[in-house]
Write an enzyme that holds these catalytic residues in place. Sequence first.
Site, PDB file in Angstrom:
ATOM      1  N   SER A  84       0.799  -1.227   0.000  1.00 12.03           N
ATOM      2  CA  SER A  84       0.000   0.000   0.000  1.00 12.03           C
ATOM      3  C   SER A  84       0.830   1.275   0.000  1.00 12.03           C
ATOM      4  O   SER A  84       0.306   2.352  -0.280  1.00 12.03           O
ATOM      5  CB  SER A  84      -0.955   0.013   1.197  1.00 12.03           C
ATOM      6  OG  SER A  84      -0.244   0.165   2.410  1.00 12.03           O
ATOM      7  N   LYS A 122       0.864   4.653   6.838  1.00 15.51           N
ATOM      8  CA  LYS A 122       0.356   5.531   5.781  1.00 15.51           C
ATOM      9  C   LYS A 122       1.054   6.882   5.881  1.00 15.51           C
ATOM     10  O   LYS A 122       1.786   7.167   6.829  1.00 15.51           O
ATOM     11  CB  LYS A 122      -1.160   5.747   5.922  1.00 15.51           C
ATOM     12  CG  LYS A 122      -1.997   4.475   5.987  1.00 15.51           C
ATOM     13  CD  LYS A 122      -1.999   3.688   4.710  1.00 15.51           C
ATOM     14  CE  LYS A 122      -2.824   2.402   4.851  1.00 15.51           C
ATOM     15  NZ  LYS A 122      -2.690   1.522   3.665  1.00 15.51           N
TER      16      LYS A 122
END
Length: 247
Positions: A58, A131
Amino acid sequence: MTDEIQPTRSMRVASERRRAKGVTTFLRDVLIIFVAAILISFLIKTFLVRSFYIPSESMMDTLHKNDRIIVNQLTPDLMPIARGDVVVFRDPGQWLTPRQAEPQNPVVATFDWLLSLVGLSASDSNDHLIKRVIGLPGDKVECCNELGQLTINGVPIDEPYVLLPPGVDRASAVDFSVTVPEDSLWVLGDNRNASADSRYNQDQPGNGFVPYDNVVGRAVLITWPISRWAWLDNYEFSFRGVDQGQP
């Protein structure tokens, strides 16, 4: 002619005792050094830095699957979080799919647990997410403008760290408009179309925002594999002008 002095039994016993005491002292010192090293490593792991591995793609191309990273745990308690920082955080609520623990050899499990105490193992990486911070408390984050850019407080953001499929130029496949609440963050993955981040968790508890209390720290360094050793950039220049509301 000089007479030789023959060692008496008592002298031999004393010599053996000195040797035994020397060995005991040496082993004691080694044990003290070992325990001190473990304690220092434990304190460093608990309060300063910690190792994690990357379990998914990701954050491509910034972070690859199975990369190992060092996380600065002084953020956010002692060092402020900035837009662009890559942060590790605990699941805010149902972001991660529940998974059954995989069986592990008892010896390997014990060794892994011991290494985790000093921050050299990252056995719980699958229980955390990583993230990039896009929105801070009070920010209005929207996507996308007519050029396909993400905007923060009306300022369009240039995101050189984002990985998009060939022919795609929109910063997000889905539109969104949010205002980040107090003590929370809005986070997105660099592999923008393959990241279950804040955008895709707006229907979960917390509405996709990450509470400050869930942040473990800021990722600062890729340590493994050696070929990918690098400091992680927060691309400060990409967010220039956001606080002033002007490009």
